[in-house]
Design an enzyme around this catalytic site. Structure first.
Site, short mmCIF file in Angstrom:
data_model
loop_
_atom_site.label_atom_id
_atom_site.label_comp_id
_atom_site.label_asym_id
_atom_site.label_seq_id
_atom_site.Cartn_x
_atom_site.Cartn_y
_atom_site.Cartn_z
N ARG B 134 0.82 -1.22 0.00
CA ARG B 134 0.00 0.00 0.00
C ARG B 134 0.85 1.27 0.00
O ARG B 134 0.40 2.33 0.44
CB ARG B 134 -0.98 0.01 1.19
CG ARG B 134 -2.00 -1.14 1.14
CD ARG B 134 -3.22 -0.86 2.00
NE ARG B 134 -4.10 -2.01 2.00
CZ ARG B 134 -4.05 -2.99 2.89
NH1 ARG B 134 -3.18 -2.96 3.87
NH2 ARG B 134 -4.88 -4.02 2.81
N LYS B 156 1.26 10.85 -11.84
CA LYS B 156 0.38 9.92 -12.55
C LYS B 156 1.15 8.63 -12.82
O LYS B 156 2.23 8.65 -13.41
CB LYS B 156 -0.09 10.52 -13.88
CG LYS B 156 -1.28 11.43 -13.75
CD LYS B 156 -1.92 11.64 -15.11
CE LYS B 156 -3.12 12.56 -15.02
NZ LYS B 156 -3.71 12.80 -16.36
N GLU B 198 6.21 16.44 -26.79
CA GLU B 198 5.62 16.91 -25.52
C GLU B 198 6.16 18.29 -25.16
O GLU B 198 5.47 19.10 -24.55
CB GLU B 198 5.90 15.91 -24.39
CG GLU B 198 5.21 14.55 -24.56
CD GLU B 198 3.74 14.52 -24.10
OE1 GLU B 198 3.18 15.56 -23.73
OE2 GLU B 198 3.15 13.42 -24.14
N LYS B 240 4.68 22.09 -15.73
CA LYS B 240 3.98 20.91 -15.23
C LYS B 240 3.75 21.03 -13.72
O LYS B 240 2.66 20.71 -13.23
CB LYS B 240 4.81 19.66 -15.53
CG LYS B 240 4.25 18.36 -14.96
CD LYS B 240 3.36 17.64 -15.95
CE LYS B 240 2.77 16.38 -15.40
NZ LYS B 240 2.96 15.22 -16.25
N GLU B 250 -6.44 16.03 -11.09
CA GLU B 250 -7.17 16.23 -12.34
C GLU B 250 -8.67 16.28 -12.15
O GLU B 250 -9.42 15.55 -12.78
CB GLU B 250 -6.79 15.16 -13.38
CG GLU B 250 -7.24 15.57 -14.78
CD GLU B 250 -6.65 14.67 -15.88
OE1 GLU B 250 -5.45 14.40 -15.83
OE2 GLU B 250 -7.40 14.28 -16.76
N ARG B 254 -6.02 20.24 -14.67
CA ARG B 254 -4.90 19.41 -15.11
C ARG B 254 -5.16 18.75 -16.48
O ARG B 254 -4.24 18.39 -17.19
CB ARG B 254 -4.58 18.33 -14.06
CG ARG B 254 -3.36 17.50 -14.41
CD ARG B 254 -2.90 16.62 -13.24
NE ARG B 254 -1.80 15.75 -13.67
CZ ARG B 254 -1.01 15.07 -12.85
NH1 ARG B 254 -1.19 15.15 -11.54
NH2 ARG B 254 -0.05 14.32 -13.32
N ASN B 258 -3.75 17.15 -21.45
CA ASN B 258 -4.18 16.09 -22.37
C ASN B 258 -4.36 16.61 -23.79
O ASN B 258 -4.89 15.90 -24.64
CB ASN B 258 -5.48 15.45 -21.86
CG ASN B 258 -5.24 14.72 -20.55
OD1 ASN B 258 -4.26 14.02 -20.40
ND2 ASN B 258 -6.13 14.93 -19.61
N HIS B 261 -4.05 14.32 -26.66
CA HIS B 261 -3.94 12.96 -26.13
C HIS B 261 -5.18 12.10 -26.35
O HIS B 261 -5.08 10.88 -26.33
CB HIS B 261 -3.60 13.01 -24.64
CG HIS B 261 -2.14 13.27 -24.39
ND1 HIS B 261 -1.49 14.40 -24.86
CD2 HIS B 261 -1.18 12.54 -23.75
CE1 HIS B 261 -0.22 14.37 -24.50
NE2 HIS B 261 0.00 13.25 -23.83
N HIS B 265 -4.25 8.54 -27.73
CA HIS B 265 -4.50 7.29 -27.01
C HIS B 265 -5.27 6.31 -27.90
O HIS B 265 -4.99 5.11 -27.89
CB HIS B 265 -5.26 7.55 -25.72
CG HIS B 265 -4.42 8.19 -24.65
ND1 HIS B 265 -4.94 8.66 -23.47
CD2 HIS B 265 -3.09 8.42 -24.60
CE1 HIS B 265 -3.97 9.16 -22.73
NE2 HIS B 265 -2.83 9.03 -23.39
N HIS B 278 4.73 7.12 -28.16
CA HIS B 278 3.69 7.97 -27.59
C HIS B 278 3.77 9.40 -28.13
O HIS B 278 2.76 9.99 -28.54
CB HIS B 278 3.81 7.96 -26.06
CG HIS B 278 2.84 8.88 -25.38
ND1 HIS B 278 1.47 8.73 -25.49
CD2 HIS B 278 3.03 10.00 -24.62
CE1 HIS B 278 0.87 9.70 -24.80
NE2 HIS B 278 1.80 10.48 -24.27
#
Lengths: 377, 377
Positions: B134, B156, B198, B240, B250, B254, B258, B261, B265, B278
């Site tokens: 955890r 993330k 990016e 960032k 997000e 945030r 994207n 994206h 994706h 990517h």
């Protein structure tokens, strides 16, 4: 069998135990006939949309219909995701199955996941909720004593690794916990007893008065008398809430709840999660921890005896099964989450309602567990 | 090939970008020759013990030794856990492999996990760190431009599901991000270019001055000139950090990151994560988003042209590959994490350095993507 009496005696009292965790706060509702009005209790958590109900075949057969109807009644679109029953299935494979179901159901970040079942379902569904889309709201609807008094409250979620229990998981709080005592009417007697082991745990570590109430009401609890169960379950939830509010992420104090669990996890792991129910392994582990405490001069023989007497009255095992491998116990204990530098933060008993932590080497725990010199006081 | 010039020009400047997130705050260090002194920079995060270095075979061959030596030099016991290279392996199977490695290495809650590699390694190792026991402390040591400017910062973490990218994951902040520019000297040219996509993104959505600097230094960036890369990478990290500080999980803002994206994706998913890197998919996605913005009257044709010119100068693709299935694009877009009621929160361009959100139906995005009517301005 007096389960029917328990059902009949279940008056319409709904109790609420708050869990205060800032913006992660939620309520635990405890009462009878809550499932048919589940939708009403979930109102306000999210806007009605997809509600993914994670459950197992047994619980689905008993309560799947009433839950789906209740959800649809307030505008949710209920979808059921089934995973196999039992601790042996609390693993990454079942988790992957739930993810597949959530994708197929088009669950979004604003959807709802409902964990309907015992501790295995709650841990699996909670971990899936914590990690799908990096977090989807979820509620716990525990249907076993064990889940109602312990695993559904406090946000511990996760799965087992072949090397140890709950090694993979997350802290992720539910938005609500709804405990319908009626679900206990269909609980197999063995599972009821196993759940009562965790009830005994709360009394042993935190509350002499709860322990005394358990001793007084042994027969009524075993008979699933709702009027005896309700205050006991409420008290366990309140104690759990207090512990979690003080130390949500188990930096120290929350480890008190692991009384009996170090050895229990090892026994479960080494017997393939199939021979014992979790509560049964905890009964053995608590007895071991109490005897070890007595051996160290931390508690009186009478304290150990009271604990063992209550567990045995509930028909629970208290002796370590013979034939366990000492080296493998040591390995499993050493891979426990609470280990630091191969020392276990072991929860010892000082009295009924009072514990203390002791750092004990994993090897020593294993040696005592198989050495036979803790067989009695 | 002027990489050697970049290396020679790399003076000993170490810059620090703080990420202020309360008790989850951390620093990003940016400079040359940081790997050999990695141990020093990790001092104070945890007490030396097991340090599990998660990496891939390529990066291990290049930097495994120097990292292990640096960790051992300050008392850590380094253990390497290897997962296969590439986005196609950012899945539950690789995650299970990391868990096995962490168990075998006897990683405890007070141990350290080091993500050494690109975005795939960072996402995988970060998610393993978030969920093993955890939560175990971890640091990011990104070795690609893409990871350095984007994926290593902000917490993330996650893995892909066959149905969509990053559908499974957690928000879990690293304790430090250590960016050694020297690692870019061994980065394949194609990966360098993909990472620059990016970089272009940060300029396009948040900073006209960064975008102008990119346009000015195109050749030096492509040549891996450290003195050109350092300020650009620092600026991307600072942007960032600003975004993440404003909206860590997000809830709204945030999602600006994207840009490009949503379609990226879908393209990655429908091409099996193998045809495009990517950053390449993001270049196509940003071009699509900009053209869609222009079509809606949100930005001038000149804005789209500047974006496309920069991407093409970096040798990046800008056109959607023919033959993608419209219905499947719609399905993948609809399973995006940012979808609510089948509407995508689409990031549109208003100007270089300025965006706005538009709710667009997943079906409409798919129709435009395969309709061919967004092929030019």
């Amino acid at each position: 069998m007096s389960r029917a009496a328990g059902r009949a005696a279940g008056s319409r009292v709904v109790e609420t135990v708050p869990v205060a965790l800032g913006d992660r706060s939620y309520d635990i509702l405890i009462g009878s006939a809550l499932l048919p009005e589940l939708g009403v209790h979930l109102g306000g958590i999210v806007r009605p949309g997809v509600a993914a109900v994670v459950t197992n075949p047994t619980v689905r057969g008993l309560y799947g219909e009433v839950v789906a109807t209740a959800l649809a009644g307030v505008g949710f679109d209920p979808v059921t995701i089934e995973v196999p029953d039992g601790e042996a299935h609390k693993n990454l494979a079942s988790l992957a199955r739930i993810y597949d179901g959530l994708v197929a159901a088009r669950v979004e970040r604003g959807s709802l996941i409902v964990a309907l079942g015992g501790g295995v379902i709650g841990d699996l569904a909670g971990f899936a909720a914590a990690t799908f889309l990096r977090g989807v709201p979820f509620v716990q609807v525990p249907t076993t004593v064990l889940a109602q008094v312990d695993s559904s409250v406090g946000g511990k979620t996760g799965v087992n690794h072949p090397s140890g229990k709950n090694l993979i998981g997350a802290f992720y709080q539910p938005r609500k916990v709804i405990i319908d005592l009626d679900t206990l009417n269909t609980l197999p007697a063995r599972e009821l007893r196993a759940g009562l082991a965790e009830v005994v745990k709360y009394g042993a570590i935190l509350s002499a008065s709860l322990f005394a109430a358990i001793e007084r009401d042994l027969d009524r609890l075993l008979a699933c008398d709702h009027d005896a169960l309700r205050p006991v379950i409420r008290e366990c939830c309140a104690l759990k809430a207090m512990v979690v509010e003080r130390d949500e992420r188990e930096t120290d104090y929350r480890a008190i709840l692991n009384f009996g669990h170090t050895l229990a996890h090892a026994i479960e792991s080494l017997t393939g999660y199939e021979r014992y129910l979790h509560g049964e392994a905890v009964a053995i582990g608590m007895t071991f921890a109490a005897r070890l405490s007595h051996r160290r001069g931390l508690c009186a023989a009478e304290t150990v005896e009271r604990l063992v007497r209550a567990l045995q009255a509930f028909g629970l095992p208290t002796e370590i099964p013979p034939g366990l491998d000492r080296e493998r116990i040591a390995q499993v204990v050493a891979s426990d989450k609470k280990v630091a530098a191969r020392n276990v933060k072991f929860v010892c008993l000082e009295n009924i309602g009072a514990i203390r932590f002791e750092a004990i080497a994993a090897d020593e725990v294993a040696a005592l567990a198989v050495g036979g010199d803790l067989l009695g006081c």
